[in-house]
Enzyme design. Sequence first.
Site, PDB file in Angstrom:
ATOM      1  N   ALA A 148      35.435  39.095  31.658  1.00 53.44           N
ATOM      2  CA  ALA A 148      35.605  37.722  31.175  1.00 53.44           C
ATOM      3  C   ALA A 148      34.314  37.137  30.598  1.00 53.44           C
ATOM      4  CB  ALA A 148      36.133  36.845  32.303  1.00 53.44           C
ATOM      5  N   THR A 149      33.167  37.554  31.105  1.00 51.76           N
ATOM      6  CA  THR A 149      31.900  37.031  30.569  1.00 51.76           C
ATOM      7  C   THR A 149      31.777  37.402  29.090  1.00 51.76           C
ATOM      8  OG1 THR A 149      30.876  37.252  32.735  1.00 51.76           O
ATOM      9  CG2 THR A 149      29.386  37.044  30.848  1.00 51.76           C
ATOM     10  N   ASN A 198      37.396  28.652  39.713  1.00 52.56           N
ATOM     11  CA  ASN A 198      37.122  29.732  40.654  1.00 52.56           C
ATOM     12  C   ASN A 198      36.597  29.284  42.014  1.00 52.56           C
ATOM     13  OD1 ASN A 198      35.043  29.168  38.601  1.00 52.56           O
ATOM     14  ND2 ASN A 198      33.756  30.499  39.838  1.00 52.56           N
ATOM     15  N   GLN A 208      40.756  33.598  36.467  1.00 51.87           N
ATOM     16  CA  GLN A 208      41.318  33.344  37.800  1.00 51.87           C
ATOM     17  C   GLN A 208      42.826  33.137  37.803  1.00 51.87           C
ATOM     18  OE1 GLN A 208      39.907  33.540  40.722  1.00 51.87           O
ATOM     19  NE2 GLN A 208      37.745  33.612  40.172  1.00 51.87           N
ATOM     20  N   SER A 261      39.940  39.157  33.037  1.00 54.63           N
ATOM     21  CA  SER A 261      39.093  40.128  33.717  1.00 54.63           C
ATOM     22  C   SER A 261      39.936  40.953  34.682  1.00 54.63           C
ATOM     23  CB  SER A 261      37.998  39.388  34.488  1.00 54.63           C
ATOM     24  OG  SER A 261      37.234  40.306  35.232  1.00 54.63           O
ATOM     25  N   ALA A 262      39.759  42.278  34.672  1.00 57.33           N
ATOM     26  CA  ALA A 262      40.595  43.142  35.519  1.00 57.33           C
ATOM     27  C   ALA A 262      40.260  43.011  37.006  1.00 57.33           C
ATOM     28  CB  ALA A 262      40.454  44.598  35.086  1.00 57.33           C
ATOM     29  N   HIS A 263      38.959  42.828  37.332  1.00 54.74           N
ATOM     30  CA  HIS A 263      38.599  42.895  38.757  1.00 54.74           C
ATOM     31  C   HIS A 263      38.991  41.649  39.552  1.00 54.74           C
ATOM     32  CE1 HIS A 263      34.743  40.554  39.169  1.00 54.74           C
ATOM     33  NE2 HIS A 263      34.688  40.744  37.855  1.00 54.74           N
ATOM     34  N   THR A 295      32.820  53.420  22.214  1.00 53.25           N
ATOM     35  CA  THR A 295      34.013  54.180  22.593  1.00 53.25           C
ATOM     36  C   THR A 295      34.834  53.388  23.599  1.00 53.25           C
ATOM     37  OG1 THR A 295      32.842  56.235  22.196  1.00 53.25           O
ATOM     38  CG2 THR A 295      34.806  56.372  23.597  1.00 53.25           C
ATOM     39  N   CYS A 337      28.122  33.424  42.272  1.00 49.19           N
ATOM     40  CA  CYS A 337      26.924  33.574  41.449  1.00 49.19           C
ATOM     41  C   CYS A 337      25.791  32.703  41.965  1.00 49.19           C
ATOM     42  CB  CYS A 337      27.195  33.178  40.014  1.00 49.19           C
ATOM     43  SG  CYS A 337      28.798  33.664  39.460  1.00 49.19           S
TER      44      CYS A 337
HETATM   45  C1  LIG Z   1      34.847  36.132  37.610  1.00 44.62           C
HETATM   46  C2  LIG Z   1      34.916  35.127  36.537  1.00 44.62           C
HETATM   47  C3  LIG Z   1      34.256  35.332  35.318  1.00 44.62           C
HETATM   48  C4  LIG Z   1      33.417  36.549  35.062  1.00 44.62           C
HETATM   49  O1  LIG Z   1      34.228  37.670  34.867  1.00 44.62           O
HETATM   50  P1  LIG Z   1      33.575  39.123  34.671  1.00 44.62           P
HETATM   51  O2  LIG Z   1      34.742  39.966  34.321  1.00 44.62           O
HETATM   52  O3  LIG Z   1      32.964  39.476  35.982  1.00 44.62           O
HETATM   53  O4  LIG Z   1      32.589  39.009  33.574  1.00 44.62           O
HETATM   54  C5  LIG Z   1      34.368  34.364  34.355  1.00 44.62           C
HETATM   55  N1  LIG Z   1      35.093  33.254  34.550  1.00 44.62           N
HETATM   56  C6  LIG Z   1      35.735  33.016  35.707  1.00 44.62           C
HETATM   57  C7  LIG Z   1      36.527  31.776  35.867  1.00 44.62           C
HETATM   58  C8  LIG Z   1      35.666  33.945  36.736  1.00 44.62           C
HETATM   59  O5  LIG Z   1      36.295  33.709  37.882  1.00 44.62           O
END
Ligand SMILES: *Cc1c(COP(=O)(O)O)cnc(C)c1O
Length: 373
Positions: free
Chosen positions: A69-70, A151, A179, A199-201, A239, A323
Amino acid sequence: MIYLDTAASYPILPEVKKSLLDAFENCFANSASSHLLGESALAKVNEVRESLADEIGAFPSEIVFTSGATESNNIAFKSLLLNDESLSSKKHIVISSIEHKCIFAICDYFQKLGYEVSLVEPDVNGVITAENVKAVIREDTALVSIMHVNNELGTINPITEIGELCFSKGIIFHSDAAQSFCKTDIDVDDMNIDVMSFSAHKVGGPKGIGAVYIRDLRKRNLLPVIHGAGQEDGLRGGTVAAPLIIAFGKAIEVFQHAYSNFENGDPKSCFLKKLKENEIDYSINGQGNTLPHILSLSLPKTNVSVLVRENEDTLCLAQGSACSSKEIEASHVLTALGLTREQAEHTFRISFTHTITNADIDFLVSAIKKAAY
Ligand SMILES: *Cc1c(COP(=O)(O)O)cnc(C)c1O
């Protein structure tokens, strides 16, 4: 270990892990190669592109895979604003004061380029209202960026109304959906979203992979975020990370079922009920429409640093946001909600996994009880 920090990163789901390992073993070819294995990797990547697009009511051609997401947020601002002649006279950006830290860092950069940035404050419930956005937009506003779900608080912002407002004024609307994706419904057309970050994680997928949705991607004159060999519509060279994308696809497929456990079990209400039964004073930051797994809690009669320190071998808790938890400053989100530094020191975030048990909740409550002043 009782893991209570899924808003920072959700543990990888077993099915996702299996699919990741399988993809590392069997899907190692470069998806740009024209042989059979390359083509099979490309087909799998594009299947995920399709399922992500389906999930949000977009076209697969509007999805670009990123590292998370960043990066998606960086693309949303830089790729859209810095290459478009028609926006060259518009040098005003609107964001909320409770965005993820990376949005502030991107805006600092834009301020150096001569842009002005206005901050929208949340209401008492921690929500960014369309009315408050409307109050700061101007003739020269190029972009409004308001996150879907916060978040730290779990609050859901009314992005349909904000999207409608931006659409009526011809302003690009970006929303960080890291989120909210797979946790609450998203339809980029109904919500008038132009750009959205994923973001996948945050949904049980691997770290290092995410995506950005860009409406009418191919019709825009976008600045590449990484100049490369033409991958991802020339926007992001390098890639393509097929195994990570395949695992992201598996997460999209299975996460919602795991997440539906929250509606059945409702650990948040169960936990709050136990706090009451134990006569522990608390207040919740961010009220109303919130996601069921995130809770920002202030405990005025609890020594939160003792709670965190004494239980560091058993509990994974976030004081402030992930963070900023190692910094001394109070979180910018809590400050925006009007909490004093002292109140912020009595505050932490709990974000449950779907596998949380009653015994885990009992342990947490008794740990809080022990950390009373
Ligand atoms: C975790 C998060 C991000 C960052 O995502 P990454 O995939 O770790 O770069 C950005 N925005 C929000 C709202 C998040 O919760």
